[in-house]
Design an enzyme around this catalytic site. Structure first.
Site, PDB file in Angstrom:
ATOM      1  N   CYS A 112       1.020  -1.476  -0.181  1.00  0.00           N
ATOM      2  CA  CYS A 112      -0.302   0.413  -0.110  1.00  0.00           C
ATOM      3  C   CYS A 112       0.993   1.378   0.117  1.00  0.00           C
ATOM      4  O   CYS A 112       2.019   1.336  -0.892  1.00  0.00           O
ATOM      5  CB  CYS A 112      -0.546  -0.249   1.148  1.00  0.00           C
ATOM      6  SG  CYS A 112      -2.213   1.195   1.027  1.00  0.00           S
TER       7      CYS A 112
ATOM      8  N   HIS B 211      -3.441  -5.981   1.490  1.00  0.00           N
ATOM      9  CA  HIS B 211      -3.478  -6.086   2.444  1.00  0.00           C
ATOM     10  C   HIS B 211      -4.344  -7.789   2.967  1.00  0.00           C
ATOM     11  O   HIS B 211      -4.665  -8.114   2.709  1.00  0.00           O
ATOM     12  CB  HIS B 211      -4.281  -4.604   3.955  1.00  0.00           C
ATOM     13  CG  HIS B 211      -3.624  -3.718   3.872  1.00  0.00           C
ATOM     14  ND1 HIS B 211      -2.676  -3.314   3.993  1.00  0.00           N
ATOM     15  CD2 HIS B 211      -4.176  -2.487   3.014  1.00  0.00           C
ATOM     16  CE1 HIS B 211      -2.473  -1.848   3.499  1.00  0.00           C
ATOM     17  NE2 HIS B 211      -3.448  -0.866   2.887  1.00  0.00           N
TER      18      HIS B 211
END
Length: 518
Positions: A345, A448
């Site tokens: 991310c 994630h």
């Protein structure tokens, strides 16, 4: 407070604490599991979370990880109604997420000014749950008697009044002064709030519990309320944490130096570190040691270096340069025996050549240079991407599961290849995600939870082991993170049954409450 004309059907229990990180999240999950095993349809609820560990629900909303774990312990799908407000700190301000969707970035004072309009949305979320379930377990935040915060409360006693909840108060003996915690909190409660408390719980005890007998008797004599039990410290029962106070539970537990045959995984402990639960599965793999680093001198010679997610990518990129980690990461890429480098991310965004922010989403700087280890460029956008995803590593059939939460889009350039082929579950859109360099040494993804997948983690770890000349890890040596958590949830109810007097709780939850005359 006037009770609703049509009170919700559910009977509720609220877990309050004497402070932050006393075990409220774990005990809420445990009570959810206990009630589910007793045959109730039960759901968790926390009105307001302040956390950088978040998750995406099936409908594409963002909530705190703790409520996800509590929902899983209840045997139900997580939903945005379980955590209607999520605050994600951004260095002096917070992104405010309501019913799963961001509504803006606010200072504390600006947020307090909005609470009058947010309160009806909080109660509506609770009422929807209370219509769908027959028991709701609410979690408080911090202490319910912080004098300077009481008028702004959405999460503790104000919510207990709305739900007409029975209350258990949890104190952490590891912090010291456990009886002062309990008595001090009790003395600051209003009489109508004391009437809700059915018992106290002392958490995280190590030693001979009989040594506490005189203190337990004093609490009962002083308050008229029993200590329901003393829970032993059980690190083997921890669940996903909601904030960085729980980060130690995601590192390798036994500490110490590397043993022959161990892999060293170093994770940058960024100031805005988010979703550090991504690395808990790695810390559980036999022969893998996960540690967090904050300066160049701690870099060492890891087998894997990870740039994790962050809510403040530009600020944390500046921090990497200031503490010397940026130079050390770049230099390690040129070393033949240097680590594999992974960005997740915000960490993925940092690995590229540039980050552009023309709308001022994160800062007032329109463009900053990245680390330049991937030929990519990121442009922040005002709209947040929130998706559950599944797919595979490109060029293999290796499955990937996880979720996206990000404010920018990253463009691959030149010969840089995507790393993952994904399907976004809510609309079945297919995308190519992430990037990997030609040597396979540097890679990044927006996903994630990627290490929650057993097959992915097994192959990833075995590739690292092969670089060191180690034999592959046998599949039978460990279980996937999902199976691991399922086993923990299964033990939570028995943990309560073994150490607490549950009779006052069963009595309070037997039917509609007559505790208050609000």
């Amino acid at each position: 407070m006037t009770r609703p004309d049509h009170p919700p059907r559910a009977v509720s229990l609220m877990v309050l604490g004497t402070a932050s990180h006393v075990g409220k999240s774990l005990l809420t999950a445990a009570f959810c599991r206990l009630l589910a095993e007793a045959g109730h349809r039960v759901a968790p609820f926390k009105a307001q979370n302040m956390a950088l560990n978040s998750f995406v629900t099936l409908e594409g909303g963002e909530i705190g990880r703790a409520q996800v774990a509590q929902a899983e312990a209840s045997g139900i799908e997580p939903h945005v109604d379980m955590n209607p407000i999520l605050l994600k700190p951004m260095g002096g301000v917070s992104q405010v997420i309501v019913e799963g969707h961001p509504i803006g970035v606010m200072s504390a004072r600006e947020y307090y000014a909005e609470k009058a309009t947010l309160w009806p949305r909080v109660t509506a979320a609770y009422d929807r749950l209370a219509e769908r379930y027959d028991r709701v377990v609410l979690e408080g935040a911090g202490s319910p008697v912080e004098i300077n915060l009481t008028e702004h409360d959405l999460t503790n006693l104000k919510m207990a009044h709305h739900a007409d909840a029975a209350v258990v108060l949890v104190a952490d003996i590891e912090r010291g002064g456990v009886f002062a915690q309990i008595i001090g909190t009790w003395e600051l409660l209003e009489p109508r709030d004391r009437a809700r408390v059915v018992g106290f719980i002392i958490n995280k005890f190590r030693g001979d519990v009989t040594l506490l007998d005189s203190g337990l008797a004093f609490v009962r004599e002083r308050t008229g309320v029993p200590v329901l039990g003393v829970l032993p410290y059980r690190p083997d029962l921890q669940i996903d944490q909601e904030d960085s106070l729980g980060i130690d539970e995601t590192t390798t537990l036994d500490g110490g130096d590397l043993s022959p045959g161990d892999l060293d995984v170093a994770v940058a402990r960024l100031p805005g570190l988010s979703n550090f639960t991504d690395f808990w599965p790695l810390s559980r793999v036999p022969g893998v040691r996960v540690r967090y680093v904050e300066r160049a001198a701690e870099f060492g010679r890891p087998d894997l270096f990870v740039l994790p997610g962050t809510k403040t990518t530009v600020r944390d990129l500046d921090w990497l340069r200031r503490v010397g980690l940026a130079d050390r990461i770049i230099a390690s890429r040129a070393e033949e025996d240097g680590p594999r480098i992974l960005g997740i991310c915000g960490g993925f965004q940092m690995l590229g050549r540039s980050i552009e922010d023309p709308l001022g989403v994160e800062s007032d700087r329109e463009r900053v240079d990245g680390l330049g280890l991937l030929d990519t460029a990121t442009r922040f956008a005002a709209t947040k991407a929130r998706h559950l995803v599944s797919g595979q590593v490109i060029g293999s059939e290796l499955p990937v599961l996880g979720y996206e939460i990000h404010m920018g889009e990253t463009e691959r350039r030149g010969t840089t290849a995507p790393w993952l082929a994904l399907t976004r579950r809510h609309n079945q859109a297919t995308i190519l995600d992430g990037a990997i360099d030609q040597a396979g040494r540097v890679s990044g993804t927006y996903v994630h939870g990627v290490f929650d997948s057993g097959p992915f983690t097994e192959q990833f770890v075995n590739q690292l082991r092969a670089r060191r000349g180690f034999a592959p890890l046998a599949t039978t040596e460990w279980q996937s993170h999902r199976d691991f958590l399922a086993a923990r949830y299964a033990n939570l109810a028995e943990f309560l049954r073994a150490h607490l007097d549950l009779a006052p709780i069963w009595s309070a939850l037997a039917g509609p409450s007559a505790r208050s005359a609000d």
